[in-house]
Design a protein around this motif. Structure first.
Motif, short mmCIF file in Angstrom:
data_model
loop_
_atom_site.label_atom_id
_atom_site.label_comp_id
_atom_site.label_asym_id
_atom_site.label_seq_id
_atom_site.Cartn_x
_atom_site.Cartn_y
_atom_site.Cartn_z
N ASN A 219 0.83 -1.21 0.00
CA ASN A 219 0.00 0.00 0.00
C ASN A 219 0.86 1.26 0.00
O ASN A 219 1.47 1.61 1.01
N PRO A 220 0.93 1.95 -1.15
CA PRO A 220 1.80 3.12 -1.27
C PRO A 220 1.43 4.24 -0.30
O PRO A 220 2.29 5.01 0.12
N HIS A 221 0.14 4.32 0.07
CA HIS A 221 -0.26 5.36 1.02
C HIS A 221 0.36 5.13 2.39
O HIS A 221 0.88 6.05 3.02
N ASP A 222 0.29 3.87 2.84
CA ASP A 222 0.89 3.55 4.14
C ASP A 222 2.39 3.81 4.11
O ASP A 222 2.97 4.34 5.05
N LYS A 223 2.99 3.45 2.98
CA LYS A 223 4.43 3.66 2.85
C LYS A 223 4.76 5.15 2.92
O LYS A 223 5.72 5.57 3.56
N ALA A 224 3.91 5.96 2.26
CA ALA A 224 4.13 7.42 2.27
C ALA A 224 3.98 7.97 3.69
O ALA A 224 4.76 8.83 4.12
N ASP B 243 9.26 -8.66 3.67
CA ASP B 243 8.87 -7.59 2.75
C ASP B 243 8.64 -6.28 3.50
O ASP B 243 9.05 -5.20 3.04
N GLN B 244 7.98 -6.38 4.64
CA GLN B 244 7.79 -5.18 5.46
C GLN B 244 9.14 -4.62 5.90
O GLN B 244 9.39 -3.41 5.83
N LEU B 245 10.02 -5.53 6.33
CA LEU B 245 11.33 -5.09 6.81
C LEU B 245 12.11 -4.39 5.70
O LEU B 245 12.69 -3.32 5.90
N ASN B 246 12.11 -4.99 4.50
CA ASN B 246 12.84 -4.38 3.39
C ASN B 246 12.29 -3.01 3.04
O ASN B 246 13.03 -2.08 2.75
N CYS B 247 10.97 -2.90 3.07
CA CYS B 247 10.33 -1.63 2.79
C CYS B 247 10.77 -0.58 3.84
O CYS B 247 11.11 0.55 3.50
N LEU B 248 10.78 -0.98 5.10
CA LEU B 248 11.18 -0.06 6.17
C LEU B 248 12.66 0.31 6.06
O LEU B 248 13.05 1.44 6.34
N ARG B 249 13.46 -0.65 5.61
CA ARG B 249 14.88 -0.34 5.39
C ARG B 249 15.03 0.72 4.31
O ARG B 249 15.84 1.64 4.44
N SER B 250 14.21 0.60 3.26
CA SER B 250 14.31 1.58 2.16
C SER B 250 13.88 2.96 2.63
O SER B 250 14.27 3.97 2.06
N LEU B 251 13.06 3.02 3.68
CA LEU B 251 12.64 4.31 4.24
C LEU B 251 13.62 4.81 5.30
O LEU B 251 13.38 5.83 5.94
N GLU B 252 14.67 4.05 5.50
CA GLU B 252 15.70 4.40 6.49
C GLU B 252 15.19 4.49 7.92
O GLU B 252 15.55 5.37 8.69
N CYS B 253 14.32 3.53 8.25
CA CYS B 253 13.90 3.36 9.63
C CYS B 253 15.07 2.81 10.42
O CYS B 253 15.77 1.94 9.93
N ASP B 254 15.24 3.28 11.65
CA ASP B 254 16.40 2.84 12.42
C ASP B 254 16.15 1.52 13.14
O ASP B 254 16.96 0.61 13.11
N GLN B 255 15.01 1.48 13.84
CA GLN B 255 14.78 0.33 14.70
C GLN B 255 13.41 -0.28 14.44
O GLN B 255 12.46 0.43 14.15
#
Ligand code: C2E
Ligand code: MG
Ligand code: MG
Ligand code: MG
Length: 299
Positions: free
Chosen positions: A220-225, A250-262
């Motif tokens: 969901n691109p909205h959630d990602k945004a 998949d969730q983890l990779n997406c969060l990594r691409s958003l540069e989430c730390d933890q």
């Protein structure tokens, strides 16, 4: 071992467990039973504290743990906090339960450090009624002094709704805790009434993004945004971000691409009894081959 059996049951069937608590919700007899037996639950040692690791999204290194309470009821089985915390808020027992939990968590955290494990922050959830206790700051100061835990390792999690309820009061309490050196996190971020200007004024260290934004993030691109925007906001305000409820790669990779730390979630580990989290802390990072269920089946 009872804790292990509980953990096993929960890890095996999270959905079953949820259905079970949902069923209990509608059962007024159960609610009555919970209310009446809560008064003796502490002295009967029925509350157990489980710990869920928080990890560095890139390295899987454990950066902290969150303490999550459970009630091992002699007749009704394992009761989830979402079932009994609201009842404990109503009857006021949350204050006693919360203090018991804080003391035990700080003691445990200091014990890990004494055993030579790398120090990590330990998160404790505070409920509204607890936060509004006039002696909260003093109680926490006393518990830290008593257990010897340095304040920087205690992280208090309060929800956005609680924090925004009375801005002046919240600020005054948070300022005292901040000065004491305790870490402050806003939990379930994004689900309550946010005031971004209040957020700027509060002395806080961390935003924990609610798992409802993560569930469909990979598709969901909205959630990602939304998550991307919260991450930038947090970084702009110099806050740490933790994402809760990470269940899939998949969730983890997406969060990594958003540069989430933890991140925190079942993908790495569910909340676990103290013996198992201690083993994990000794490992320092969570290897993908680490499977606590395998360990349990050999006990
Ligand atoms: P919370 O503080 O937001 O805690 C996160 C909840 O999400 C925990 O549920 C945890 O087990 C669950 N969780 C973690 N990772 C995942 C995941 O990947 N997927 C899913 N679906 N769930 C995940 P739990 O332990 O049932 O606690 C529910 C809530 O009860 C907590 O939400 C917190 O608000 C409250 N709570 C728990 N322990 C305490 C406590 O000691 N004191 C107070 N006042 N509240 C507590
Ligand atoms: Mg929490
Ligand atoms: Mg949360
Ligand atoms: Mg929550």
């Amino acid at each position: 071992n009872a804790d292990a059996a509980l953990y096993y049951a929960k890890a095996q069937g999270r959905n079953n467990f949820q259905t079970y608590s949902h069923k209990m919700n509608s059962d007024s007899f159960t609610l009555l039973a919970l209310r009446s037996s809560m008064h003796t639950a502490i002295e009967n040692h029925e509350f157990v504290i489980h710990f869920q690791p928080k990890v560095n999204a890139e390295t899987s290194e454990i950066t902290g743990v969150e303490a999550l309470i459970r009630w091992q009821h002699p007749e009704l089985g394992l009761i989830s906090p979402s079932q009994f915390i609201p009842l404990a808020e109503d009857n006021g027992l949350i204050v006693t339960i919360g203090e018991w939990l804080l003391r035990n968590v700080c003691k445990q955290s200091q014990a890990w450090q004494d055993a030579g494990l790398k120090p990590v922050t330990v998160g404790v959830n505070l409920s509204a009624r607890q936060f509004l206790q006039p002696n909260l700051v003093m109680t926490i100061a006393n518990i830290l002094a008593e257990t010897g835990l340095a304040p920087q390792w205690l992280e208090l999690e309060i929800t956005e709704s609680l924090a925004m309820n009375d801005l002046d009061y919240t600020s005054s309490v948070l300022e005292k805790l901040y000065e004491m050196g305790v870490q402050i996190a806003i939990d379930d971020f994004g689900t309550g009434h946010s005031s971004l200007s209040a957020l700027k004024k509060f002395p806080i260290h961390t935003l924990k993004i609610d798992r409802s934004f993560i569930q469909e993030i990979a598709s969901n691109p909205h959630d990602k945004a939304i998550v991307g925007a919260i991450v930038s906001l947090a970084k702009g305000l110099n806050l740490n971000v933790v994402v809760e409820g990470v269940e899939t790669i998949d969730q983890l990779n997406c969060l990594r691409s958003l540069e989430c730390d933890q991140v925190q979630g079942f993908f790495f580990s569910p909340p676990m009894p103290v013996e198992l989290i201690t083993e994990m802390l000794a490992l320092d990072t969570i290897p993908t081959e680490f499977n606590p269920i395998d360990k349990l089946s050999t006990q």
